[in-house]
Design a protein around this motif. Structure first.
Motif, PDB file in Angstrom:
ATOM      1  N   LEU A  56       0.817  -1.221   0.000  1.00 54.19           N
ATOM      2  CA  LEU A  56       0.000   0.000   0.000  1.00 54.19           C
ATOM      3  C   LEU A  56       0.846   1.265   0.000  1.00 54.19           C
ATOM      4  O   LEU A  56       0.349   2.330  -0.369  1.00 54.19           O
ATOM      5  CB  LEU A  56      -0.957   0.006   1.189  1.00 54.19           C
ATOM      6  N   SER A  83      -9.097  -3.457  -0.711  1.00 55.37           N
ATOM      7  CA  SER A  83      -7.827  -4.109  -0.414  1.00 55.37           C
ATOM      8  C   SER A  83      -8.146  -5.408   0.305  1.00 55.37           C
ATOM      9  O   SER A  83      -8.789  -5.389   1.356  1.00 55.37           O
ATOM     10  CB  SER A  83      -6.988  -3.182   0.481  1.00 55.37           C
ATOM     11  N   GLN A  88      -3.525  -5.235   3.384  1.00 56.45           N
ATOM     12  CA  GLN A  88      -4.580  -4.530   4.121  1.00 56.45           C
ATOM     13  C   GLN A  88      -4.204  -4.305   5.581  1.00 56.45           C
ATOM     14  O   GLN A  88      -4.709  -3.381   6.214  1.00 56.45           O
ATOM     15  CB  GLN A  88      -5.912  -5.271   4.022  1.00 56.45           C
TER      16      GLN A  88
END
Length: 167
Positions: A56, A83, A88
């Motif tokens: 991310l 996600s 995540q």
């Protein structure tokens, strides 16, 4: 002739996999096609899934950049992010406390009215409770089901895939 038919049908079975791989690796082409179109889609859902817990750090800024381009063309375009891999877990309060840049990007996405969902099923399997995620994140029952719900509403799915040269 038998050999040819066997080869031909083998290729036909691989075609859907190949098309998916091509679509996934050319997310920039998909975004540009939306920008170049005469009409906005109902919305766009970005799918992010990776085993890399730092994914991310790249994917959310990239999604923010692409969302800005899409909204420059279609200001009222609905945009969501789902996600549903190991990445995540970077969105838990504990992890965000150690990652100011990602936390700032998350806040910016929320301020831009871009909903971000994570997968409760995956989190549960890894022993992470829904309450551990940032309040800026919606914990959906299942990430893939959330994506399918958006698709049923007419959203276009764009799977973000990091490549050495994504263009």
């Amino acid at each position: 002739m038998k050999r040819f038919l066997k080869y031909f049908f083998g290729l036909m079975l691989l075609l859907p996999v190949t098309q998916t791989a091509i679509a996934d690796s050319n997310y920039l082409v998909t975004v540009q096609a939306i920008i170049d179109s005469n009409e906005a889609p109902e919305g766009v859902v970005f799918e992010i899934v990776s085993k890399d817990r730092q994914y991310l750090d790249w994917a959310l800024p990239e999604t923010k950049r692409l969302s800005a381009q899409l909204r420059d063309r279609f200001p009222k375009l609905d945009i969501a992010i789902v996600s549903h891999g190991s990445e995540q877990f970077a969105l838990t309060e504990k992890q965000l406390a150690d990652n100011a840049a990602l936390n700032a990007t998350l806040k910016s996405l929320a301020e831009s009215n871009i909903q971000l969902h994570v997968c409760a099923t995956h989190a549960e399997r890894k022993g992470v409770a829904a309450e551990e995620f940032s309040k800026l994140v919606d914990v959906a029952a299942e990430g893939p089901a959330q994506i399918n719900d958006y698709i049923k509403l007419g959203y276009l799915r764009i799977k973000l895939v990091k490549t050495a040269n994504p263009g």
